[in-house]
Design a protein around this motif. Structure first.
Motif, PDB file in Angstrom:
ATOM      1  N   TYR A   6     -98.118 112.344   2.823  1.00  0.00           N
ATOM      2  CA  TYR A   6     -97.739 110.780   3.103  1.00  0.00           C
ATOM      3  C   TYR A   6     -97.955 110.366   4.403  1.00  0.00           C
ATOM      4  O   TYR A   6     -97.494 111.067   5.272  1.00  0.00           O
ATOM      5  CB  TYR A   6     -96.190 110.701   2.635  1.00  0.00           C
TER       6      TYR A   6
ATOM      7  N   ILE B 134     -89.125 116.265  -4.026  1.00  0.00           N
ATOM      8  CA  ILE B 134     -89.468 114.705  -4.643  1.00  0.00           C
ATOM      9  C   ILE B 134     -90.824 115.033  -5.315  1.00  0.00           C
ATOM     10  O   ILE B 134     -91.678 115.452  -4.622  1.00  0.00           O
ATOM     11  CB  ILE B 134     -89.260 113.441  -4.077  1.00  0.00           C
TER      12      ILE B 134
ATOM     13  N   LYS C 162     -90.385 110.937  -9.855  1.00  0.00           N
ATOM     14  CA  LYS C 162     -90.299 109.379 -10.026  1.00  0.00           C
ATOM     15  C   LYS C 162     -90.989 108.993 -11.360  1.00  0.00           C
ATOM     16  O   LYS C 162     -91.717 109.768 -11.867  1.00  0.00           O
ATOM     17  CB  LYS C 162     -91.199 108.896  -8.732  1.00  0.00           C
TER      18      LYS C 162
ATOM     19  N   ARG D 298     -89.590 103.819  -6.623  1.00  0.00           N
ATOM     20  CA  ARG D 298     -89.155 103.107  -5.158  1.00  0.00           C
ATOM     21  C   ARG D 298     -89.212 104.048  -4.232  1.00  0.00           C
ATOM     22  O   ARG D 298     -89.196 105.561  -4.601  1.00  0.00           O
ATOM     23  CB  ARG D 298     -87.868 102.258  -5.460  1.00  0.00           C
ATOM     24  N   PHE D 299     -89.593 103.706  -2.893  1.00  0.00           N
ATOM     25  CA  PHE D 299     -89.497 104.625  -1.765  1.00  0.00           C
ATOM     26  C   PHE D 299     -88.236 105.066  -1.472  1.00  0.00           C
ATOM     27  O   PHE D 299     -87.382 104.280  -1.072  1.00  0.00           O
ATOM     28  CB  PHE D 299     -90.346 104.293  -0.710  1.00  0.00           C
ATOM     29  N   VAL D 300     -87.445 106.212  -1.619  1.00  0.00           N
ATOM     30  CA  VAL D 300     -86.453 106.621  -1.269  1.00  0.00           C
ATOM     31  C   VAL D 300     -86.383 107.638  -0.014  1.00  0.00           C
ATOM     32  O   VAL D 300     -87.395 108.136   0.075  1.00  0.00           O
ATOM     33  CB  VAL D 300     -85.549 107.362  -2.502  1.00  0.00           C
TER      34      VAL D 300
ATOM     35  N   LEU E  47     -85.562 113.795   2.660  1.00  0.00           N
ATOM     36  CA  LEU E  47     -86.754 112.858   2.663  1.00  0.00           C
ATOM     37  C   LEU E  47     -86.831 112.182   3.628  1.00  0.00           C
ATOM     38  O   LEU E  47     -85.975 111.382   3.706  1.00  0.00           O
ATOM     39  CB  LEU E  47     -86.600 112.303   0.986  1.00  0.00           C
ATOM     40  N   ASP E  48     -88.226 111.793   4.113  1.00  0.00           N
ATOM     41  CA  ASP E  48     -88.438 110.997   5.174  1.00  0.00           C
ATOM     42  C   ASP E  48     -89.206 109.823   4.884  1.00  0.00           C
ATOM     43  O   ASP E  48     -90.005 109.787   3.854  1.00  0.00           O
ATOM     44  CB  ASP E  48     -89.145 111.888   6.207  1.00  0.00           C
TER      45      ASP E  48
HETATM   46  N1  HPA Z   1     -89.746 109.372  -0.421  1.00  0.00           N
HETATM   47  C1  HPA Z   1     -90.027 110.289   0.476  1.00  0.00           C
HETATM   48  N2  HPA Z   1     -90.939 110.970   0.298  1.00  0.00           N
HETATM   49  C2  HPA Z   1     -91.887 110.940  -0.695  1.00  0.00           C
HETATM   50  C3  HPA Z   1     -91.529 109.911  -1.773  1.00  0.00           C
HETATM   51  C4  HPA Z   1     -90.498 109.045  -1.493  1.00  0.00           C
HETATM   52  O1  HPA Z   1     -89.912 108.022  -2.196  1.00  0.00           O
HETATM   53  N3  HPA Z   1     -92.367 109.756  -2.664  1.00  0.00           N
HETATM   54  C5  HPA Z   1     -93.270 110.921  -2.289  1.00  0.00           C
HETATM   55  N4  HPA Z   1     -93.007 111.537  -1.377  1.00  0.00           N
END
Ligand code: HPA
Ligand code: MG
Length: 225
Positions: A112, A143, A173, A193-195, A200-201
């Motif tokens: 990502y 995730i 997701k 949605r981006f969490v 998680l970053d």
């Molecule tokens: N948040 C952080 N990392 C991720 C996400 C997200 O929503 N989706 C996939 N990698």
């Protein structure tokens, strides 16, 4: 006397958080002041994560408790879930005759940039996994977005001929296309949605946040690269 009903294991989507769930106001919780304005809401409070993790540990013990397991922790986003899940598996193991010898190995995946998945998937620390041959493997991931990352990783791990592979994902997701890979153990199914938070970053920020939160538009701009 109350009847004790055995809780059977089955693959589930976990706790389902609906698309119209507004989350909790940030004012109801403590969170680091340096993230003030960077978040929209708390979507899963830390305590709820811990309670769900405790139950997942039990499901895993019920399924795998007779065999040695090798945990593959997927860094960096999976480190907190892995640490807490392993801790609960250890607690169950300590407190019963049902005990699992466990090894923990770390691999790193990166795909990502900002809030978008890139085509290049880098797997580090997974060059030689020959020690997995004949073992029961539990992959622990924070995730699962499209499921493509997990699908690639599974293929990679399968090549080392483990006896069994199970995947535990804290979050899955709900994406438009069906997932390339669905974990065997799911903590929560969440909206697309981006969490961030709980390791998680977004571009390496927010790992130091305990709750799982939705990032705000201004948060995305502030930490964009
Ligand atoms: N948040 C952080 N990392 C991720 C996400 C997200 O929503 N989706 C996939 N990698
Ligand atoms: Mg990340």
């Amino acid at each position: 006397m109350a009847e004790v009903v055995a809780q059977t294991d089955r693959r589930t989507e976990g706790i389902v958080i609906k698309d119209d769930w507004p989350g909790y106001s940030l004012d109801l919780f403590n969170y680091p002041a340096h993230y003030c304005g960077d978040l929209d809401c708390v979507i899963i409070p830390h305590g709820v994560i811990m309670d769900r993790t405790e139950r997942l540990a039990r499901n895993i013990m019920d399924d795998l408790g007779d065999h040695d397991i090798v945990v593959l922790c997927v860094l960096k986003g999976g480190y907190q879930f892995c640490a807490d899940l392993v801790e609960r598996i250890k607690a169950l193991s300590r407190n019963s005759s049902h005990t699992i010898p466990m090894r923990v190995h770390f691999i790193r995946l990166r795909s990502y940039l900002n809030d978008q998945s890139t085509k290049d998937l880098h797997i580090l620390g997974a060059e030689d996994l020959s020690f997995l041959a004949g073992k029961n493997v539990l992959i622990i991931e924070g995730i699962v977005g499209t499921g493509k990352t997990m699908e690639t990783l599974l293929k990679h791990v399968q090549a080392f001929r483990p006896k069994m592979i199970k995947v535990a994902g804290l979050l899955v997701k709900r994406v438009q296309h069906s997932l390339a890979c669905v974990p065997d153990y799911v903590g929560f199914e969440i909206p697309d949605r981006f969490v961030v938070g709980y390791a998680l970053d977004y571009n390496e920020y927010f790992r130091d946040l305990n709750h799982i939160c939705v990032i705000s538009e201004s948060g995305k701009k502030k930490y964009k690269v």
